[in-house]
Design an enzyme around this catalytic site. Structure first.
Site, PDB file in Angstrom:
ATOM      1  N   ASP A  32     -32.224   2.768   1.766  1.00 45.78           N
ATOM      2  CA  ASP A  32     -30.852   2.379   1.399  1.00 45.78           C
ATOM      3  C   ASP A  32     -29.880   3.246   2.191  1.00 45.78           C
ATOM      4  OD1 ASP A  32     -28.331   1.937  -0.141  1.00 45.78           O
ATOM      5  OD2 ASP A  32     -29.659   0.966  -1.566  1.00 45.78           O
ATOM      6  N   GLY A  75     -20.699  -7.351  -3.925  1.00 45.79           N
ATOM      7  CA  GLY A  75     -19.916  -6.740  -4.993  1.00 45.79           C
ATOM      8  C   GLY A  75     -19.536  -7.831  -5.971  1.00 45.79           C
ATOM      9  N   ALA A 118     -27.382 -17.014  -7.664  1.00 48.96           N
ATOM     10  CA  ALA A 118     -26.823 -18.251  -8.229  1.00 48.96           C
ATOM     11  C   ALA A 118     -25.623 -18.726  -7.416  1.00 48.96           C
ATOM     12  CB  ALA A 118     -26.406 -18.002  -9.665  1.00 48.96           C
ATOM     13  N   TYR A 148     -20.735 -15.387   0.893  1.00 47.77           N
ATOM     14  CA  TYR A 148     -21.866 -14.660   0.309  1.00 47.77           C
ATOM     15  C   TYR A 148     -22.978 -15.650  -0.072  1.00 47.77           C
ATOM     16  CZ  TYR A 148     -24.377 -12.217  -3.485  1.00 47.77           C
ATOM     17  OH  TYR A 148     -25.335 -11.683  -4.314  1.00 47.77           O
ATOM     18  N   GLN A 217     -13.357 -19.454 -18.027  1.00 50.08           N
ATOM     19  CA  GLN A 217     -14.479 -19.662 -17.115  1.00 50.08           C
ATOM     20  C   GLN A 217     -15.755 -19.144 -17.786  1.00 50.08           C
ATOM     21  OE1 GLN A 217     -11.916 -17.602 -16.729  1.00 50.08           O
ATOM     22  NE2 GLN A 217     -12.292 -15.897 -15.356  1.00 50.08           N
ATOM     23  N   THR A 218     -16.862 -19.864 -17.620  1.00 46.73           N
ATOM     24  CA  THR A 218     -18.102 -19.499 -18.320  1.00 46.73           C
ATOM     25  C   THR A 218     -19.144 -18.927 -17.364  1.00 46.73           C
ATOM     26  OG1 THR A 218     -18.868 -21.774 -18.066  1.00 46.73           O
ATOM     27  CG2 THR A 218     -17.858 -21.181 -20.191  1.00 46.73           C
ATOM     28  N   ARG A 282     -20.870 -21.484 -14.961  1.00 43.90           N
ATOM     29  CA  ARG A 282     -22.197 -21.271 -14.368  1.00 43.90           C
ATOM     30  C   ARG A 282     -23.141 -20.786 -15.460  1.00 43.90           C
ATOM     31  NH1 ARG A 282     -21.980 -17.883  -9.283  1.00 43.90           N
ATOM     32  NH2 ARG A 282     -21.709 -19.887  -8.270  1.00 43.90           N
TER      33      ARG A 282
HETATM   34  P1  NAD Z   1     -26.116  -3.197  -5.158  1.00 45.13           P
HETATM   35  O1  NAD Z   1     -24.912  -3.344  -4.293  1.00 45.13           O
HETATM   36  O2  NAD Z   1     -26.076  -2.200  -6.263  1.00 45.13           O
HETATM   37  O3  NAD Z   1     -27.400  -2.909  -4.278  1.00 45.13           O
HETATM   38  C1  NAD Z   1     -27.527  -3.289  -2.942  1.00 45.13           C
HETATM   39  C2  NAD Z   1     -27.907  -2.060  -2.150  1.00 45.13           C
HETATM   40  O4  NAD Z   1     -28.069  -2.430  -0.774  1.00 45.13           O
HETATM   41  C3  NAD Z   1     -26.827  -0.953  -2.181  1.00 45.13           C
HETATM   42  O5  NAD Z   1     -27.344   0.245  -2.705  1.00 45.13           O
HETATM   43  C4  NAD Z   1     -26.420  -0.811  -0.740  1.00 45.13           C
HETATM   44  O6  NAD Z   1     -26.127   0.523  -0.352  1.00 45.13           O
HETATM   45  C5  NAD Z   1     -27.659  -1.330  -0.018  1.00 45.13           C
HETATM   46  N1  NAD Z   1     -27.322  -1.732   1.344  1.00 45.13           N
HETATM   47  C6  NAD Z   1     -26.271  -2.498   1.748  1.00 45.13           C
HETATM   48  N2  NAD Z   1     -26.256  -2.588   3.073  1.00 45.13           N
HETATM   49  C7  NAD Z   1     -27.309  -1.867   3.530  1.00 45.13           C
HETATM   50  C8  NAD Z   1     -27.801  -1.571   4.821  1.00 45.13           C
HETATM   51  N3  NAD Z   1     -27.191  -2.036   5.918  1.00 45.13           N
HETATM   52  N4  NAD Z   1     -28.902  -0.796   4.937  1.00 45.13           N
HETATM   53  C9  NAD Z   1     -29.516  -0.282   3.827  1.00 45.13           C
HETATM   54  N5  NAD Z   1     -29.090  -0.544   2.571  1.00 45.13           N
HETATM   55  C10 NAD Z   1     -27.998  -1.316   2.433  1.00 45.13           C
HETATM   56  O7  NAD Z   1     -26.418  -4.663  -5.734  1.00 45.13           O
HETATM   57  P2  NAD Z   1     -27.389  -5.149  -6.879  1.00 45.13           P
HETATM   58  O8  NAD Z   1     -26.547  -5.666  -7.974  1.00 45.13           O
HETATM   59  O9  NAD Z   1     -28.411  -4.125  -7.175  1.00 45.13           O
HETATM   60  O10 NAD Z   1     -28.066  -6.402  -6.179  1.00 45.13           O
HETATM   61  C11 NAD Z   1     -29.332  -6.341  -5.547  1.00 45.13           C
HETATM   62  C12 NAD Z   1     -29.617  -7.673  -4.870  1.00 45.13           C
HETATM   63  O11 NAD Z   1     -29.580  -8.733  -5.825  1.00 45.13           O
HETATM   64  C13 NAD Z   1     -28.623  -8.032  -3.789  1.00 45.13           C
HETATM   65  O12 NAD Z   1     -29.297  -8.661  -2.726  1.00 45.13           O
HETATM   66  C14 NAD Z   1     -27.716  -9.021  -4.454  1.00 45.13           C
HETATM   67  O13 NAD Z   1     -27.115  -9.896  -3.546  1.00 45.13           O
HETATM   68  C15 NAD Z   1     -28.677  -9.742  -5.384  1.00 45.13           C
HETATM   69  N6  NAD Z   1     -27.987 -10.336  -6.543  1.00 45.13           N
HETATM   70  C16 NAD Z   1     -27.443  -9.507  -7.488  1.00 45.13           C
HETATM   71  C17 NAD Z   1     -26.800 -10.081  -8.577  1.00 45.13           C
HETATM   72  C18 NAD Z   1     -26.199  -9.229  -9.659  1.00 45.13           C
HETATM   73  O14 NAD Z   1     -25.645  -9.773 -10.613  1.00 45.13           O
HETATM   74  N7  NAD Z   1     -26.267  -7.910  -9.585  1.00 45.13           N
HETATM   75  C19 NAD Z   1     -26.702 -11.466  -8.696  1.00 45.13           C
HETATM   76  C20 NAD Z   1     -27.249 -12.266  -7.700  1.00 45.13           C
HETATM   77  C21 NAD Z   1     -27.906 -11.684  -6.638  1.00 45.13           C
END
Ligand code: NAD
Length: 325
Positions: A32, A75, A118, A148, A217-218, A282
């Site tokens: 990370d 985010g 989603a 995204y 919104q849901t 959603r």
């Molecule tokens: P998060 O932002 O806490 O974790 C993602 C991590 O990726 C971060 O720690 C960030 O530093 C790291 N990262 C970003 N760019 C990087 C790079 N270039 N090199 C190395 N590391 C890098 O997000 P999360 O909520 O833990 O989500 C994890 C995954 O699940 C993501 O792919 C996200 O898109 C997916 N997701 C999350 C949710 C949710 O509700 N949290 C919903 C749908 C999908």
């Protein structure tokens, strides 16, 4: 010991997943840009580096059997729906996926998990807050409402292509609003549950909180432990997905705020202000996961909200404490 890699191990879900894998007896390497902000990493080895660099991906997959790819530039609504970060979101996340697949293939990685979202579902199916359609088969014709979502859809196809052409075993889940302790709770990248817990925790007894839009919104929200359980079950199954990992307990944002106020024992006024919103409705559709894995998340939202509120209020108190000191 089987050696596994968690990409995004410094993030919210990745740090929980790494702990779960270490507890299960795997040897875990994490990679990370940053270490977990709110807990010690459970990884046996942690590479702090940028996966947009193919050489970092090359080093990360060395000697690894299973990869869990959760790293992404993402985010909450304030980050992905304003349009201000679109180029970064698409370029950064796509680069990570391209690198991990290509380097993983060359290094002989056997299985990969990919966290989609989603947000890939078409906006046209999510205009009615009471009846959103999010069954897996409804993803096409594609029309995500954010870049995204488009990147996630592209990457789902990328994983499927590497599976088809190079025989990699891939498993893809579409997460629906995961929440819980150790997640971002301030600063602009936090999501609705953490933001609402923070606002309610900070507000005086007779105060008010702000909510973006009319609050009608849901959404549904899944506690992080259940998400990790779903990921592990999917990875150990012979089902490739994509499959929803989410809750079917749909609530409006106003209802979510009321639930947290009850937990906090505060009755606050809600002020609705303009802000980035995303789709109107959603909800997860868990028929496919129940059919394929014989399991679906089922714990009530309220249970996870209590744990999250307790954790966020502690963060708020610690911050106030450190400002006073
Ligand atoms: P998060 O932002 O806490 O974790 C993602 C991590 O990726 C971060 O720690 C960030 O530093 C790291 N990262 C970003 N760019 C990087 C790079 N270039 N090199 C190395 N590391 C890098 O997000 P999360 O909520 O833990 O989500 C994890 C995954 O699940 C993501 O792919 C996200 O898109 C997916 N997701 C999350 C949710 C949710 O509700 N949290 C919903 C749908 C999908």
């Amino acid at each position: 010991m089987k050696r596994v890699l968690v990409c995004g191990a410094g993030g919210f879900i990745g740090s929980h997943l790494a702990r779960r894998l270490a507890n299960e007896g795997f040897w875990v390497r994490g990679v990370d840009l940053k270490y977990p902000e709110f807990s010690q990493t459970a990884c046996h080895e942690f590479i702090q580096a940028d996966l947009r660099d193919p050489q970092v991906a090359h080093k990360a997959v060395e000697g690894i059997e299973d990869v869990y790819q959760l790293a992404a530039d993402m985010g909450g609504a304030g980050y992905i729906f304003t349009g201000d970060h679109d180029a970064d979101v698409m370029h950064n996340s796509a680069s990570i996926n391209l690198n991990i697949l290509e380097e993983g293939r060359k290094a002989g990685v056997k299985r990969l998990f990919y966290s989609s979202s989603a947000c890939i579902y078409p906006a046209y199916n999510q205009e009615d807050p009471d009846n959103p359609v999010c069954s897996e088969a409804s993803a096409y014709p594609a029309a995500p409402d954010s870049e995204y979502g488009w990147e996630k859809l592209f990457s789902e196809r990328l994983y499927a292509s590497y599976s088809r052409n190079y025989g990699l075993e891939v498993h893809v889940a579409r997460f629906h609003n995961i929440f819980g302790p150790d997640g971002t709770w301030e600063g602009g990248k936090e999501k609705a549950p953490a933001a609402i817990c923070r606002k309610i925790s900070e507000a005086p007894e007779d105060g008010e909180i702000e909510i973006w839009g009319d609050g009608k919104q849901t959404r549904s929200f899944l506690f992080v432990d259940e998400c990790v359980e779903g990921v592990r079950r999917l990875m150990e199954s012979d089902f490739a997905g994509p499959v929803n990992i989410g809750s079917e307990e749909m609530v409006s944002i106003n209802q979510l705020a009321e639930m947290v106020m009850n937990i906090a024992g505060k009755k606050l006024r809600i002020r609705h202000i303009p802000g980035p919103l995303g789709v109107r409705g959603r909800n997860s559709d868990n028929k496919l996961i129940a059919e394929k894995l014989g399991w679906a998340p089922s714990r009530p939202l309220e249970e996870g909200l209590r744990k999250t509120f307790d954790w966020v209020s502690t963060q708020v108190k610690n911050r106030v404490g450190s400002m006073v000191a």
